[in-house]
Design a protein around this motif. Structure first.
Motif, PDB file in Angstrom:
ATOM      1  N   SER A  27       0.831  -1.208   0.000  1.00 60.20           N
ATOM      2  CA  SER A  27       0.000   0.000   0.000  1.00 60.20           C
ATOM      3  C   SER A  27       0.866   1.259   0.000  1.00 60.20           C
ATOM      4  O   SER A  27       0.600   2.213  -0.745  1.00 60.20           O
ATOM      5  CB  SER A  27      -0.922   0.000   1.217  1.00 60.20           C
ATOM      6  OG  SER A  27      -1.794  -1.106   1.192  1.00 60.20           O
ATOM      7  N   LEU A 287      -1.703  -0.737  -6.656  1.00 56.44           N
ATOM      8  CA  LEU A 287      -2.850  -0.529  -5.785  1.00 56.44           C
ATOM      9  C   LEU A 287      -3.829  -1.697  -5.898  1.00 56.44           C
ATOM     10  O   LEU A 287      -4.419  -2.130  -4.897  1.00 56.44           O
ATOM     11  CB  LEU A 287      -3.533   0.793  -6.144  1.00 56.44           C
ATOM     12  CG  LEU A 287      -4.727   1.220  -5.278  1.00 56.44           C
ATOM     13  CD1 LEU A 287      -4.307   1.325  -3.819  1.00 56.44           C
ATOM     14  CD2 LEU A 287      -5.294   2.542  -5.786  1.00 56.44           C
ATOM     15  N   VAL A 288      -4.003  -2.216  -7.107  1.00 52.46           N
ATOM     16  CA  VAL A 288      -4.859  -3.397  -7.306  1.00 52.46           C
ATOM     17  C   VAL A 288      -4.324  -4.571  -6.485  1.00 52.46           C
ATOM     18  O   VAL A 288      -5.075  -5.252  -5.768  1.00 52.46           O
ATOM     19  CB  VAL A 288      -4.938  -3.774  -8.799  1.00 52.46           C
ATOM     20  CG1 VAL A 288      -5.654  -5.108  -8.978  1.00 52.46           C
ATOM     21  CG2 VAL A 288      -5.643  -2.686  -9.590  1.00 52.46           C
ATOM     22  N   LEU A 291      -4.950  -4.063  -2.718  1.00 56.90           N
ATOM     23  CA  LEU A 291      -6.339  -4.241  -2.304  1.00 56.90           C
ATOM     24  C   LEU A 291      -6.779  -5.695  -2.415  1.00 56.90           C
ATOM     25  O   LEU A 291      -7.568  -6.179  -1.588  1.00 56.90           O
ATOM     26  CB  LEU A 291      -7.248  -3.339  -3.142  1.00 56.90           C
ATOM     27  CG  LEU A 291      -7.116  -1.831  -2.885  1.00 56.90           C
ATOM     28  CD1 LEU A 291      -8.018  -1.043  -3.810  1.00 56.90           C
ATOM     29  CD2 LEU A 291      -7.442  -1.510  -1.433  1.00 56.90           C
ATOM     30  N   PHE A 319     -14.275  -0.928   0.247  1.00 59.21           N
ATOM     31  CA  PHE A 319     -12.943  -1.041  -0.353  1.00 59.21           C
ATOM     32  C   PHE A 319     -12.713  -0.004  -1.451  1.00 59.21           C
ATOM     33  O   PHE A 319     -11.571   0.384  -1.714  1.00 59.21           O
ATOM     34  CB  PHE A 319     -12.760  -2.473  -0.889  1.00 59.21           C
ATOM     35  CG  PHE A 319     -12.660  -3.484   0.211  1.00 59.21           C
ATOM     36  CD1 PHE A 319     -11.455  -3.722   0.843  1.00 59.21           C
ATOM     37  CD2 PHE A 319     -13.785  -4.179   0.665  1.00 59.21           C
ATOM     38  CE1 PHE A 319     -11.346  -4.631   1.877  1.00 59.21           C
ATOM     39  CE2 PHE A 319     -13.695  -5.091   1.692  1.00 59.21           C
ATOM     40  CZ  PHE A 319     -12.477  -5.317   2.306  1.00 59.21           C
ATOM     41  N   ILE A 320     -13.814   0.463  -2.081  1.00 59.82           N
ATOM     42  CA  ILE A 320     -13.658   1.581  -3.019  1.00 59.82           C
ATOM     43  C   ILE A 320     -13.220   2.832  -2.269  1.00 59.82           C
ATOM     44  O   ILE A 320     -12.354   3.589  -2.718  1.00 59.82           O
ATOM     45  CB  ILE A 320     -14.969   1.827  -3.797  1.00 59.82           C
ATOM     46  CG1 ILE A 320     -15.204   0.699  -4.801  1.00 59.82           C
ATOM     47  CG2 ILE A 320     -14.931   3.165  -4.513  1.00 59.82           C
ATOM     48  CD1 ILE A 320     -16.481   0.841  -5.600  1.00 59.82           C
ATOM     49  N   GLN A 322     -11.529   2.916   0.528  1.00 57.58           N
ATOM     50  CA  GLN A 322     -10.153   2.732   0.970  1.00 57.58           C
ATOM     51  C   GLN A 322      -9.169   2.992  -0.177  1.00 57.58           C
ATOM     52  O   GLN A 322      -8.192   3.725  -0.023  1.00 57.58           O
ATOM     53  CB  GLN A 322      -9.968   1.328   1.528  1.00 57.58           C
ATOM     54  CG  GLN A 322      -8.611   1.116   2.188  1.00 57.58           C
ATOM     55  CD  GLN A 322      -8.533  -0.185   2.936  1.00 57.58           C
ATOM     56  OE1 GLN A 322      -9.446  -1.001   2.851  1.00 57.58           O
ATOM     57  NE2 GLN A 322      -7.461  -0.390   3.670  1.00 57.58           N
ATOM     58  N   GLY A 323      -9.420   2.381  -1.335  1.00 52.87           N
ATOM     59  CA  GLY A 323      -8.524   2.579  -2.474  1.00 52.87           C
ATOM     60  C   GLY A 323      -8.551   3.998  -3.001  1.00 52.87           C
ATOM     61  O   GLY A 323      -7.509   4.557  -3.390  1.00 52.87           O
ATOM     62  N   SER A 324      -9.756   4.633  -2.995  1.00 50.02           N
ATOM     63  CA  SER A 324      -9.868   6.004  -3.492  1.00 50.02           C
ATOM     64  C   SER A 324      -9.127   6.984  -2.595  1.00 50.02           C
ATOM     65  O   SER A 324      -8.507   7.936  -3.083  1.00 50.02           O
ATOM     66  CB  SER A 324     -11.343   6.397  -3.602  1.00 50.02           C
ATOM     67  OG  SER A 324     -12.026   5.576  -4.527  1.00 50.02           O
ATOM     68  N   SER A 391      -6.649   5.592 -10.250  1.00 46.36           N
ATOM     69  CA  SER A 391      -6.743   5.073  -8.877  1.00 46.36           C
ATOM     70  C   SER A 391      -8.141   4.533  -8.595  1.00 46.36           C
ATOM     71  O   SER A 391      -8.299   3.480  -7.966  1.00 46.36           O
ATOM     72  CB  SER A 391      -6.401   6.185  -7.873  1.00 46.36           C
ATOM     73  OG  SER A 391      -5.085   6.654  -8.064  1.00 46.36           O
ATOM     74  N   THR A 395      -9.624   0.324  -7.965  1.00 45.27           N
ATOM     75  CA  THR A 395     -10.340  -0.202  -6.797  1.00 45.27           C
ATOM     76  C   THR A 395     -11.519  -1.099  -7.170  1.00 45.27           C
ATOM     77  O   THR A 395     -12.025  -1.834  -6.313  1.00 45.27           O
ATOM     78  CB  THR A 395     -10.875   0.964  -5.937  1.00 45.27           C
ATOM     79  OG1 THR A 395     -11.882   1.679  -6.687  1.00 45.27           O
ATOM     80  CG2 THR A 395      -9.765   1.912  -5.545  1.00 45.27           C
ATOM     81  N   ALA A 399     -12.739  -4.480  -4.990  1.00 45.04           N
ATOM     82  CA  ALA A 399     -13.994  -4.249  -4.273  1.00 45.04           C
ATOM     83  C   ALA A 399     -15.070  -5.229  -4.722  1.00 45.04           C
ATOM     84  O   ALA A 399     -15.863  -5.723  -3.897  1.00 45.04           O
ATOM     85  CB  ALA A 399     -14.450  -2.812  -4.497  1.00 45.04           C
TER      86      ALA A 399
END
Length: 414
Positions: A27, A287-288, A291, A319-320, A322-324, A391, A395, A399
């Motif tokens: 991360s 990032l993928v 996650l 999770f969207i 979190q990644g965003s 980004s 996600t 997600a």
């Protein structure tokens, strides 16, 4: 989708200390990759924009914004053209000129573009007077046959101020021995440096009357050069003058005359933007991965949330979020770092040159000293939009995987 509960859980996961340090490392690498990609893209675009602006300004220092030429041999009624041009509120200056290609001979011989000008009026349409390195533009007096050379042209000819050069122009006179080119000896009275290679290596200026007398033009000139207050309005001014002057005059502007050159610069800038966007795309792929591993690590948590009533869409939203947030933090930090680096790049380069004791961009090679940068809000916004979009897209798959978790399967061995 983005209800308060999924948002709160997503932010909670960001603050929570993860059991798997490897996921935390991935991360952090994702955020760092987005930051580096955004900084690299903003800085590169700023440098390319700076060079483009510098080249354009130096080119327009020697080339008129708008040019009016006669449709035939020359422009006879050029006084009326000056009056029409100066009547336009957008025009800040207009001056007549004579132009001919020819050969200049000093210690050596070189091709040149000889321009006949009126020194007093030339100040209103070009930066020639301010760019004089030796002598003054006012030293071009009609009848004295003086000439002002670009510094590179003077170097190629091997002459200095006070030396004499022979100008042979692309104009012929019939004699009993056949057609003979017209030539005249001129005295070098000044040397200029526009900082643009074409002008410095090929332009030579003489008094308008001397050029008319040598070419036997009488009172005619080649055309009139016009300078406008806003160079981006040159096209509109050119169209206005074309309508007012009629078909006997040919009107052009700097954007039309140099379209291919600036189109090439724009294409290079676009290609560089696309290529450097791949750096941000690589960070988005990281990032993928982060996650996906996080989803795998949180299988039991997801199953418990599902049994407590969280819907698949709400799990996906967790999770969207979190990644965003990771993408937003990386993008904002990258934008701040990229803008600061771009604005201070010139000072940084000078500091490095002082440390190494070597000039990284010699003026005699690049004709531009230092590293010019131009930070435009539209460019920064485009880079930020690309980073945020990649980004967010990164996600979606993790997600979706989380939303497909089966609670019974996930809790079987818990």
């Amino acid at each position: 989708m983005f209800q308060p509960l999924p948002l709160a859980i997503g932010l909670r996961y960001l603050r929570a200390k993860r059991r798997n340090r490897f996921i935390s490392f991935i991360s952090a690498a994702s955020i760092l990759g987005i930051i580096i990609g955004v900084i690299a893209l903003i800085t590169t675009i700023a440098v390319m924009s700076g060079f483009q602006r510098e080249i354009r300004d130096r080119l327009l220092g020697s080339v008129a914004h708008v040019t009016v030429e006669g449709a035939g041999r020359g422009l006879e009624d050029w006084d009326s053209v000056l009056a029409v041009a100066r009547a336009d509120a957008r025009v800040v200056g207009a001056a007549p000129y004579v132009r001919r290609e020819g050969l200049l001979s000093g210690a050596r011989t070189s091709a040149a573009l000889v321009m006949g000008i009126v020194p007093g009026e030339e100040r209103s349409v070009s930066e020639l007077a301010a760019r004089m390195r030796e002598g003054r533009l006012e030293d071009l007096r009609e009848g004295e046959f003086g000439i002002v050379l670009g510094d590179q042209l003077a170097l190629m000819l091997g002459v200095r101020v006070g030396d004499r050069v022979n100008a042979t122009l692309n104009e012929f006179t019939s004699t009993p021995m056949g057609a003979m080119p017209r030539s005249r000896r001129f005295t070098v009275v000044g040397i200029f440096s526009m900082g643009e290679h074409t002008a410095d290596s090929s332009f030579a200026f003489v008094a308008l009357g001397d050029a008319q007398r040598l070419l036997r033009l009488g009172g005619a000139v080649t055309g009139v050069r016009v300078k406008v207050a806003d160079l981006w309005q040159a096209g509109e001014v050119a169209r206005h003058l074309a309508v007012r002057l009629g078909p006997e005059a040919r009107v052009s502007d700097w954007m039309r005359d140099n379209r291919n050159f600036f189109s090439a610069l724009s294409m290079e800038r676009t290609v560089m933007f696309i290529l450097l966007s791949l750096v941000i795309a690589i960070a988005a792929f990281n990032l993928v991965s982060s996650l996906v591993m996080l989803v795998q690590d949180k299988q039991a948590d997801i199953a418990i949330l599902r049994t407590l009533g969280l819907t698949p869409r709400q799990v996906m939203a967790v999770f969207i979020v979190q990644g965003s947030v990771i993408g937003v933090v990386g993008t904002l930090a990258g934008v701040l770092g990229g803008v600061l680096l771009s604005l201070n790049l010139g000072a940084i380069v000078r500091f490095i040159e002082g440390l190494v004791g070597h000039e990284l961009m010699p003026a005699d090679v690049y004709y531009i000293t230092g590293v010019p940068t131009a930070v435009y809000p539209a460019d920064v916004a485009s880079v930020a939009a690309v980073a945020l979009s990649l980004s967010f897209l990164a996600t979606l798959y993790p997600a979706w995987r989380a939303s497909r978790t089966d609670p019974a399967t996930a809790l079987r061995y818990e």
